[in-house]
Design a protein around this motif. Sequence first.
Motif, PDB file in Angstrom:
ATOM      1  N   HIS A 153      14.676  29.115 -45.706  1.00  0.00           N
ATOM      2  CA  HIS A 153      14.942  30.525 -45.398  1.00  0.00           C
ATOM      3  C   HIS A 153      15.143  30.596 -43.879  1.00  0.00           C
ATOM      4  O   HIS A 153      14.215  30.361 -43.116  1.00  0.00           O
ATOM      5  N   GLU A 154      16.352  30.896 -43.468  1.00  0.00           N
ATOM      6  CA  GLU A 154      16.711  30.847 -42.057  1.00  0.00           C
ATOM      7  C   GLU A 154      17.219  32.205 -41.574  1.00  0.00           C
ATOM      8  O   GLU A 154      17.861  32.939 -42.318  1.00  0.00           O
ATOM      9  N   ILE A 155      16.907  32.512 -40.322  1.00  0.00           N
ATOM     10  CA  ILE A 155      17.421  33.704 -39.643  1.00  0.00           C
ATOM     11  C   ILE A 155      18.607  33.275 -38.780  1.00  0.00           C
ATOM     12  O   ILE A 155      18.536  32.256 -38.094  1.00  0.00           O
ATOM     13  N   ILE A 156      19.674  34.051 -38.810  1.00  0.00           N
ATOM     14  CA  ILE A 156      20.831  33.822 -37.935  1.00  0.00           C
ATOM     15  C   ILE A 156      20.962  35.057 -37.043  1.00  0.00           C
ATOM     16  O   ILE A 156      21.360  36.125 -37.509  1.00  0.00           O
ATOM     17  N   VAL A 157      20.578  34.919 -35.782  1.00  0.00           N
ATOM     18  CA  VAL A 157      20.682  36.034 -34.832  1.00  0.00           C
ATOM     19  C   VAL A 157      22.085  36.001 -34.244  1.00  0.00           C
ATOM     20  O   VAL A 157      22.523  34.998 -33.683  1.00  0.00           O
ATOM     21  N   GLU A 158      22.791  37.112 -34.385  1.00  0.00           N
ATOM     22  CA  GLU A 158      24.231  37.133 -34.120  1.00  0.00           C
ATOM     23  C   GLU A 158      24.608  37.581 -32.712  1.00  0.00           C
ATOM     24  O   GLU A 158      25.787  37.582 -32.362  1.00  0.00           O
ATOM     25  N   SER A 159      23.607  37.924 -31.910  1.00  0.00           N
ATOM     26  CA  SER A 159      23.859  38.291 -30.510  1.00  0.00           C
ATOM     27  C   SER A 159      22.537  38.279 -29.762  1.00  0.00           C
ATOM     28  O   SER A 159      21.513  38.679 -30.306  1.00  0.00           O
ATOM     29  N   PRO A 160      22.542  37.832 -28.504  1.00  0.00           N
ATOM     30  CA  PRO A 160      21.312  37.912 -27.708  1.00  0.00           C
ATOM     31  C   PRO A 160      21.056  39.330 -27.199  1.00  0.00           C
ATOM     32  O   PRO A 160      19.974  39.628 -26.708  1.00  0.00           O
TER      33      PRO A 160
END
Length: 200
Positions: free
Chosen positions: A111-118
């Motif tokens: 189960h992974e989080i993908i953060v799409e912008s800092p």
Amino acid sequence: MSEIRKHYFLSEYCIIAEERAKRPSDLAVADKDHGKNDSETCLFCGGAEENTPLATAVYKSGKIYSDNPEKRVRNWDFRCFPNLYPVFSPAPESPEKQENGQEVESGYGFHEIIVESPLHGRRLDDFSDSEISRLMKVYRDRTCSYTTRKKIRYVSLFKNSGKKAGASINHLHSQLLALPFCPPLLARELEVISKKEICP
């Protein structure tokens, strides 16, 4: 550790993941603050990398990096890391068991989080065509990374938008689930598609 329980009679599954109830919610705080959200306390913002697990993949200027315990990658474009409150976990698998006549197995998977912008407050409709193209590449890379793992049968990418949809963090992100089974409805659709030789 989560569990996957199979229906008594049907090829259907239920996932029990009690740890998910412990997730923090910045959206609940924002509700109390009448919609204000403090980016200084956001776990997903650039500069707050120590507040999340080590990244499995960090995309920066067209290259892919990973964190190490001594140094986290900064000034990134996209950042991927394990969910702190996972539905599935790559922990050692326990053998299947029977519980009240029901098949139960450990919730093995990822189960992974993908953060799409800092940057806090960005939305996908703020992205340029080039940024959307790079994000699609991240999605493809992460999906391919998990489809080759042992015992993974299906990878799902999804985005919860807003509290009512199940989001607990307001910062722009998606999630990836790598499952040890293909959801039965999708398996049936794939079977029909393969027999009719059509492309959905």
